[in-house]
Scaffold this active site. Structure first.
Site, PDB file in Angstrom:
ATOM      1  N   ASP A   1       0.861  -1.182   0.000  1.00 21.58           N
ATOM      2  CA  ASP A   1       0.000   0.000   0.000  1.00 21.58           C
ATOM      3  C   ASP A   1       0.899   1.234   0.000  1.00 21.58           C
ATOM      4  OD1 ASP A   1      -1.744   2.102   0.584  1.00 21.58           O
ATOM      5  OD2 ASP A   1      -2.943   0.924   1.997  1.00 21.58           O
ATOM      6  N   HIS A   2       0.885   1.969  -1.122  1.00 25.60           N
ATOM      7  CA  HIS A   2       1.816   3.086  -1.285  1.00 25.60           C
ATOM      8  C   HIS A   2       1.462   4.274  -0.390  1.00 25.60           C
ATOM      9  CE1 HIS A   2       5.254   4.815  -2.931  1.00 25.60           C
ATOM     10  NE2 HIS A   2       4.950   4.895  -4.211  1.00 25.60           N
ATOM     11  N   ARG A   3       0.276   4.263   0.225  1.00 22.01           N
ATOM     12  CA  ARG A   3      -0.063   5.316   1.180  1.00 22.01           C
ATOM     13  C   ARG A   3       0.732   5.160   2.470  1.00 22.01           C
ATOM     14  NH1 ARG A   3      -6.322   4.204   1.755  1.00 22.01           N
ATOM     15  NH2 ARG A   3      -5.369   2.146   2.011  1.00 22.01           N
TER      16      ARG A   3
END
Length: 464
Positions: free
Chosen positions: A436-438
């Site tokens: 999850d790039h967040r």
């Protein structure tokens, strides 16, 4: 002497409205303790509700395709007086009678708030509705302890319980309406039948965009798929998706759209690991299971989560807070005839290779036999999806929210690897980490994957 006890749905985890897919007994049947009465199917898992004692089924309170939640009544058993003394299933006639009386009063009171030409219940007498007027929300809150004791719903905040009669609640369930989203127009804020129908009309006329809780308020606005008549082009056959496939489809779609996926690829030299595995394969077989590379991946994953704790976290529903986990539960994707399920191995940091191997074999077998309980698929920190037994050189696994990463494993293959002087044949395992790039940036994902590979390449490091 004989007596009767009530059998209720036990703790089934964070699930509600679970369908009854099998009724295993009939009224008049004699059952023994632990005999199954009904079978429930939750998300990707089935479970039986067993009889707590020996007895005779006097009344069945459920039928096929009914939906139940924890505390719902399943059956009434006739048992000997000694058996009926079991506290876990002891009936409570006085509170139940009180609940029935309260429900009756509420149903009668509901008729007061009906709309023109549309009565809410079978009778509508003004004098009766005044005498049985339902309590206000404040009174409801004060009376909540008794109601919770009867229903078993002690975890529900009474202040948030929609103000509606059982008739209206049933009507809402039939239409799939969440009563917490409906504003009541009746006396003291009571929800009426007309409130529900107006809510449904309003929902139908709303645009498709909807906020997705847990994904930072993300709005999803998809145009509807066009309809096709595929039979125009040739013979076709229709086949219904299994329940597991339908549930998986919704979850996978939500996770793919709601999470910004990035996949980091790497390879691990597992030549020495494979030699160690084969050297201990016979010992595992003697203990009744097959020692697979997955157990080494689980141990390497635990070591990696300890080194990089952000991967052992979940993003809170507000999209702004990380929940850091101090436990190490690893989900393993299992291919079953009905679709993919992900049972969870718990406390993996406390278990050795052989113990994990036996547990993995046992829970995988139960997954294929549809014998997982709801607890078996809850509480994972990160998941591993292995396609090594089938093939491929890499793929992009979809994150199993609320986890923030998932490891994909493809088939190992022999490759020439330069050792500084010459090429050596080495067994290389492709790794694909979706994250999850967040929460995780690319550099952290690359370090995590390389660290995990290093633990597989030298098993001695797993003890560090």
């Amino acid at each position: 002497m004989s007596n009767t006890i009530e059998v209720k749905v036990p703790d089934i985890g964070d699930f509600s409205d679970i369908p009854v897919i099998e009724v295993l007994v009939s009224e008049g049947d004699r059952v023994e303790k632990e005999d199954g009465l009904i079978t429930l199917e939750s998300d990707k898992a089935t479970m039986e509700v067993p009889s707590p004692v020996d007895g005779i089924v006097r009344e069945l309170k459920l039928k096929l395709d009914d939906t139940v939640s924890e505390g719902d009544l399943v059956a009434i058993l006739e048992v000997s007086e000694s058996e009926s003394e079991a506290p876990a299933q002891e009936s409570e006639p006085e509170p139940e009678a009180k609940a029935d009386s309260d429900s009756k009063a509420e149903v009668e009171a509901e008729s007061e708030s009906g709309t023109e030409g549309e009565p809410e219940t079978e009778t509508e007498t003004e004098t009766e509705t005044k005498e049985t007027e339902a309590p206000s929300p404040v009174e409801q809150k004060q009376a909540a302890p008794d109601a919770e004791r009867v229903s078993g719903a002690a975890a529900v905040d009474p202040a948030k319980v929609p103000y509606a009669s059982p008739v209206i609640r049933r009507f809402a369930r039939e239409l799939g309406v969440d009563l917490t989203r409906v504003a009541g127009s009746g006396n003291k804020g009571r929800i009426t039948r007309n409130d529900i129908t107006e809510f449904v009309k309003s929902a139908i006329n709303q645009p498709a965009a909807a906020a997705v809780p847990g994904f930072g308020g993300l709005d999803l606005d998809f145009p509807p798929l066009p309809e096709f008549d595929f039979s125009r082009y040739g013979d076709v056959e229709t086949k219904k998706l299994s329940r597991i496939q339908k549930i998986s489809a919704r979850h996978l779609h939500r996770n793919w759209v709601g999470i910004p996926h990035v996949t980091q690829h790497d390879q691990a030299d597992i030549t020495d690991m494979e030699a160690f595995r084969l050297a201990n394969a016979d010992e595992a077989v003697a203990q009744g299971f097959k020692l697979t590379p997955l157990v080494f991946l689980i141990k390497a994953m635990v070591a990696s989560l300890k080194k990089f704790p952000t991967f052992n976290a979940s993003l809170d529903r507000d999209g702004e807070t990380l929940v850091m986990k101090k436990y190490f539960n690893i989900g393993i994707a299992v291919d079953t005839p009905d679709g993919l399920v992900v049972p969870v191995l718990r406390d993996c940091e406390r278990k050795g290779i052989m113990e994990l191997g036996a547990e993995l074999a046992e829970i995988s077998a139960r997954a294929r036999e549809k014998k997982l309980s709801p607890q078996d698929i809850q509480g994972g920190c990160i998941s591993i999806s292995s396609l090594g037994g089938i093939g491929g050189t890499g793929f992009t696994p979809i994150i199993n929210a609320p986890e923030v990463a998932i490891l994909g494993v493809s088939r190992s293959n022999m490759q020439p690897v330069w050792d500084g002087k010459e090429f050596q044949p080495r067994l290389m395992l492709p790794l694909s980490l979706s994250y999850d790039h967040r929460v995780i940036d690319g550099a952290a994902a690359a370090r995590f994957t390389r660290f995990l590979a290093s633990r597989l390449e030298d098993l001695r490091r797993l003890t560090l």
